[in-house]
Write a protein that holds these residues in place. Structure first.
Motif, short mmCIF file in Angstrom:
data_model
loop_
_atom_site.label_atom_id
_atom_site.label_comp_id
_atom_site.label_asym_id
_atom_site.label_seq_id
_atom_site.Cartn_x
_atom_site.Cartn_y
_atom_site.Cartn_z
N PHE A 15 0.82 -1.22 0.00
CA PHE A 15 0.00 0.00 0.00
C PHE A 15 0.85 1.27 0.00
O PHE A 15 0.46 2.30 0.54
CB PHE A 15 -0.99 0.00 1.17
N MET A 26 -7.42 2.47 5.30
CA MET A 26 -7.28 1.01 5.34
C MET A 26 -8.52 0.33 5.93
O MET A 26 -8.63 -0.89 5.89
CB MET A 26 -6.04 0.60 6.14
N LEU A 56 -2.78 -8.13 6.16
CA LEU A 56 -1.96 -6.91 6.18
C LEU A 56 -0.59 -7.18 6.78
O LEU A 56 -0.46 -7.98 7.72
CB LEU A 56 -2.67 -5.81 6.99
N VAL A 93 1.99 -1.81 7.67
CA VAL A 93 0.62 -1.33 7.53
C VAL A 93 -0.09 -1.37 8.89
O VAL A 93 -0.71 -0.39 9.31
CB VAL A 93 -0.15 -2.17 6.48
#
Lengths: 479, 94
Positions: free
Chosen positions: A127, A319, A348, A352
């Motif tokens: 991400f 998120m 994840l 993150v």
């Protein structure tokens, strides 16, 4: 057919294809061959598309019909957080391992109209959180110049795909330096456009008030060509600027006043060779007839503190959508709500999760004022610092990073140390102004010429000044 | 000073299950980050007011020319982890 990929530019490839020296299929095949030779070791791509030659065939038809534009048949790689309809896109995360994009990002729509060839999707920190591509759930990308070192990040795969000659140009994204820092580590040119000039529609959000898509290439001209295609107002992006905000090329000066924030360079950790190379670059700019002016950006020293409050805050909100309900990975827990907990635990990665937890902390009721609100107020001060500086100068120059590419694993266990790498790039995203990184020198380590980058920063919507000064600095002339 | 139960509370708010090893690791890593960002407190307290979040304001399109119902249904349903007759399927809530 031997194509000189090392010195190939968009204009050269375009001329060659139009004159029939080689076809789009020849060009695409040459890059696929490079990928086959090198990518097993470098791991710049997460996926090389199966229909590359099919796309190239279509481009050849357009070229034969005489309707080719500058980008028809030009091979481009796309960072794995930009959506192409019907193709997989994972943001380097397990939680989206089998996710297929349901629509085209605006930048993709624009590139499709030009007839580019999408070679594949490139590796990235999960991400876009990271500065080394080590945070990818699919393993790190290696620096093409020294495979023991990181290519930088988060657009590490994108930049390495260009630097290794596995594609001509690339699209990346930059939230705190994610295009410029890898460009610096791999000796490439990378642009972070003005916030709002390139549509974010179809870019997976990390820090929504910071994220920008931008191009990476071997030359300023290539980067400029791609930027001119992808920029522009988009009603689908709520923070898109008006086309009339763009400054025109005709307003750009030939001889510029270049600001250097000398006080801000005195941060710990600035490598001596990077500083030497920076000072040489300043001398070069003087010789080219530009005037160097000392400027002050007094609040710049708070940039990283502001950034590492605001980013986790925005991350924790952005998120939240990855909950295993509507799309992506879903694991089964004891009940409905437990599904969230186990899906996010498994899907994840560490960085993150860490940012989500910090974000949850700084946004919690007891700390909101002390952290989130204060950080936003200081962000305004930093923005004002730039505003004042640009009343005096046309462009600002700094190193892109405090040091050259570090070794894989060297900073992996010290997140704060990793964050400090962003000292020169982050303030630019806080202010929303555009900046470009260009190669300016090397540091020799273990017989490897590790590139050093120079960063030019301009006022809002003044990309033209960046292109002009960068070409001047690199002695790059448009024929 | 953060403690393990603070990390646990935050992880619960964030809907993430953490292992004991992760809890200890995050506690160790987050502490220095919070110490670092605490320097924001030194910035003159004279600055106050309501901060703007970004310079740009959100825009909304006019509520017209809506897409025909079902235009995107197949593509979106195909991405659902579990579905039944074009409905998203989740576990029983009540």
């Amino acid at each position: 057919m031997e194509i000189d990929l090392k010195n190939l530019t968009i204009k050269k490839a375009h001329e060659d294809m139009v004159s029939g020296k080689y076809s789009a299929v020849d060009l695409a095949s040459a890059y696929l061959e490079e990928i086959k030779k090198k990518d097993g070791e470098l791991h710049t791509y997460l996926e090389v598309y199966g229909d590359v030659l099919e796309q190239a065939n279509k481009a050849d038809e357009i070229i034969k019909s005489g309707k080719a534009g500058l980008l028809t048949g030009i091979p481009i790689s796309i960072k794995d957080n930009i959506l192409i309809k019907g193709r997989k896109v994972s943001a380097g995360s397990k939680i989206l391992e089998n996710y297929t994009a349901t629509y085209d990002a605006t930048v993709i729509e624009k590139l499709k109209k030009e007839g580019v060839i999408f070679i594949g999707r490139t590796n990235m920190d999960e991400f876009a959180m990271g500065g080394s591509t080590e945070n990818s759930a699919y393993g790190p990308t290696k620096n093409p110049i020294d495979v023991l070192r990181v290519p930088g990040g988060s657009s590490g795969g994108a930049v390495a795909s260009v630097a290794s000659g596995e594609v001509l140009v690339a699209l990346g994204s930059d939230t705190g330096g994610s295009i410029r820092q890898p460009a610096s580590f791999c000796g490439m040119v990378g642009l972070k456009p003005t916030y709002g000039l390139v549509s974010r529609y179809g870019l997976m959000a990390m820090g929504s008030s910071f994220d920008q898509i931008g191009p990476i290439g071997k030359t300023v001209e290539d980067v400029e060509i791609i930027f001119n295609v992808i920029k522009g107002n988009d009603p689908k992006d709520g923070t898109s600027l008006k086309n009339s905000d763009l400054k025109l090329e005709s307003t750009v000066k030939n001889k510029m006043k270049i600001g250097v924030p000398y006080d801000s360079l005195n941060v710990g950790g600035l490598d001596k060779d990077v500083l030497d190379s920076f000072n040489e670059s300043i001398e070069k700019l003087k010789k080219l007839g530009h005037e160097i002016v000392k400027i002050e950006l007094p609040n710049l020293k708070y940039s990283l503190a502001v950034y590492y409050v605001l980013i986790p805050a925005e991350v924790s909100s952005n998120m939240a959508r990855f909950d295993g309900v509507k799309y992506g990975l879903r694991l089964s827990g004891e009940n409905g709500i437990d599904d969230y907990f186990v899906t996010r635990a498994e899907g994840l990665g560490g960085e993150v999760k860490r940012r989500i937890i910090i974000g949850t902390y700084v946004l919690s009721s007891g700390y909101y004022d002390a952290y989130y609100n204060k950080a936003n107020l200081v962000r305004e001060l930093i923005r004002d610092d730039y505003k004042k500086a640009f009343e005096k100068v046309d462009v600002i120059v700094t190193p892109t990073t405090p040091s050259v590419a570090f070794k894989i694993g060297e900073k992996a266990n010290d997140p704060l140390q990793m964050y400090l790498e962003d000292i020169f790039t982050v303030p630019v995203n806080l202010a929303g102004v555009p900046a470009i990184s260009v190669p300016c020198g090397f540091k020799m380590i273990d017989g490897k010429k590790l590139p050093i980058g120079l960063q030019f920063i301009a006022n809002h919507c003044d990309e033209e000044t960046l292109f002009k000064i960068s070409k001047d600095f690199l002695c790059e002339f448009t024929l | 000073m953060l403690e393990i139960n603070d990390i646990e509370k935050l992880a619960t708010l964030a809907r993430i299950k953490l292992t004991d090893t992760e809890k200890t690791k995050f506690l160790k890593e987050i502490e220095p980050i919070l110490d670092y960002v605490a320097q924001l407190k030194e910035v003159s307290s004279s600055i106050s007011g309501t901060p703007k979040v970004g310079e740009h304001r959100n825009i909304a399109r006019p509520d017209e020319n809506a897409k025909e119902s079902g235009t995107h249904t197949d593509a979106l349903v195909a991405e659902m982890p579990e579905s039944e007759r074009n409905y998203l399927k989740v576990k029983k809530i009540l």
